[in-house]
Design an enzyme around this catalytic site. Structure first.
Site, mmCIF file in Angstrom:
data_model
loop_
_atom_site.group_PDB
_atom_site.id
_atom_site.type_symbol
_atom_site.label_atom_id
_atom_site.label_comp_id
_atom_site.label_asym_id
_atom_site.label_seq_id
_atom_site.Cartn_x
_atom_site.Cartn_y
_atom_site.Cartn_z
ATOM 1 N N GLY A 117 39.248 31.737 40.595
ATOM 2 C CA GLY A 117 38.940 32.575 39.605
ATOM 3 C C GLY A 117 37.743 32.974 39.530
ATOM 4 C CD GLU A 125 35.245 26.399 35.814
ATOM 5 O OE1 GLU A 125 36.038 27.302 36.270
ATOM 6 O OE2 GLU A 125 35.320 25.181 35.865
ATOM 7 C CG ASP A 126 38.003 31.402 35.920
ATOM 8 O OD1 ASP A 126 37.697 30.492 35.742
ATOM 9 O OD2 ASP A 126 39.158 31.788 36.547
ATOM 10 C CG ASP A 156 41.276 26.082 29.726
ATOM 11 O OD1 ASP A 156 40.860 25.396 30.233
ATOM 12 O OD2 ASP A 156 42.384 26.799 30.136
ATOM 13 C CE LYS A 182 42.481 31.136 26.940
ATOM 14 N NZ LYS A 182 43.791 31.186 27.518
ATOM 15 C CG PHE A 241 48.743 33.335 30.575
ATOM 16 C CD1 PHE A 241 47.971 32.165 30.937
ATOM 17 C CD2 PHE A 241 48.927 34.157 31.678
ATOM 18 C CE1 PHE A 241 47.585 31.778 32.367
ATOM 19 C CE2 PHE A 241 48.715 33.687 33.068
ATOM 20 C CZ PHE A 241 48.100 32.452 33.387
ATOM 21 C CG ASP A 293 45.696 33.434 39.567
ATOM 22 O OD1 ASP A 293 46.737 33.106 40.260
ATOM 23 O OD2 ASP A 293 44.872 32.450 39.125
ATOM 24 N NE ARG A 298 43.581 34.409 42.571
ATOM 25 C CZ ARG A 298 43.211 33.453 41.753
ATOM 26 N NH1 ARG A 298 42.450 33.527 40.922
ATOM 27 N NH2 ARG A 298 43.897 32.325 42.078
#
Length: 215
Positions: free
Chosen positions: A75, A134-135, A138, A167, A188, A195, A201
């Site tokens: 990601g 990191e993308d 959460d 998040k 989401f 993705d 993506r």
């Protein structure tokens, strides 16, 4: 490399290349979006601007530390590439590498019990100041495991975390990014490297996926 086990979707949803028009994107007035999107949260321009700011901040903070920028696949591949290009002036000795970690797979929820298998040369990280990219953060479960592994097993001198999206509403452990692009609402989302079942993506923006695409 890092591998997290996940379950596969039995019947992948078909994708269409059609796009429509949407308002409501941060940093954009009129954005062409994929028809599977409910709306755009961050436009291409908004992402570019914020990532460049993050890159410059990290470059200043690590000016004399020979940072190892470690992107978490898959990601964060787009974010990592743009971030390191934005590190101006680039600190001397900067290196870039990747590890693999995915707690989503074909699900919209983090697994909660990620299994971590790391294949990373000790010489790559030993004594280095690692910037872990990191993308999205959460639950924080995977990130906690990975950060601990880098410090304890890989003997990194330090590990800081930069995420594009935070998040916090989903957090299950006490961990916070050192640098973040945006606070992320509890939707989401896909695009810009993120993705669902390996789709979306390549979208240049980040948008909310319509619920019927994954339910």
């Amino acid at each position: 490399m890092v591998t997290l086990h996940h379950r596969e979707l039995a019947h992948p949803v078909e994708r269409s290349p059609h796009v429509g028009k949407a308002q409501a994107a941060q940093g954009s007035v009129d954005v062409a979006i994929h028809e599977d999107m409910e709306r755009v949260l961050w436009s291409e321009d908004a992402l570019k601007s914020r990532v460049k700011e993050l890159g410059r901040q990290i470059a200043a903070d690590y000016a004399d530390k020979r940072p190892l920028v470690l992107g978490v696949l898959t990601g964060a591949f787009t974010f990592t590439a743009d971030l390191v290009r934005g590190m101006e002036p680039c600190p001397a000795g900067t290196q870039v590498n990747f590890v693999r970690a995915s707690s989503y797979g074909s699900s919209t929820e983090s697994s909660g019990q990620p299994g971590l298998k790391v294949d990373l040369d000790l010489s790559t990280t030993k004594g280095r100041h690692v910037v872990l990219v990191e993308d999205i953060v959460d639950t924080g479960l995977t990130l906690t495991l990975l950060k601990a592994h880098l410090l304890q097993e890989c003997q990194a001198a330090s590990v800081s975390v930069v995420c594009l999206l935070d998040k916090a509403a989903r957090r299950k452990v006490n961990i916070a990014p050192d640098y973040k692009g945006f606070d992320c609402p509890d939707f989401f989302i896909v695009g810009y490297g993120l993705d669902f079942n390996e789709y979306y993506r390549t979208l240049p923006y980040i948008g909310v996926l319509k619920p019927e695409m994954y339910k």
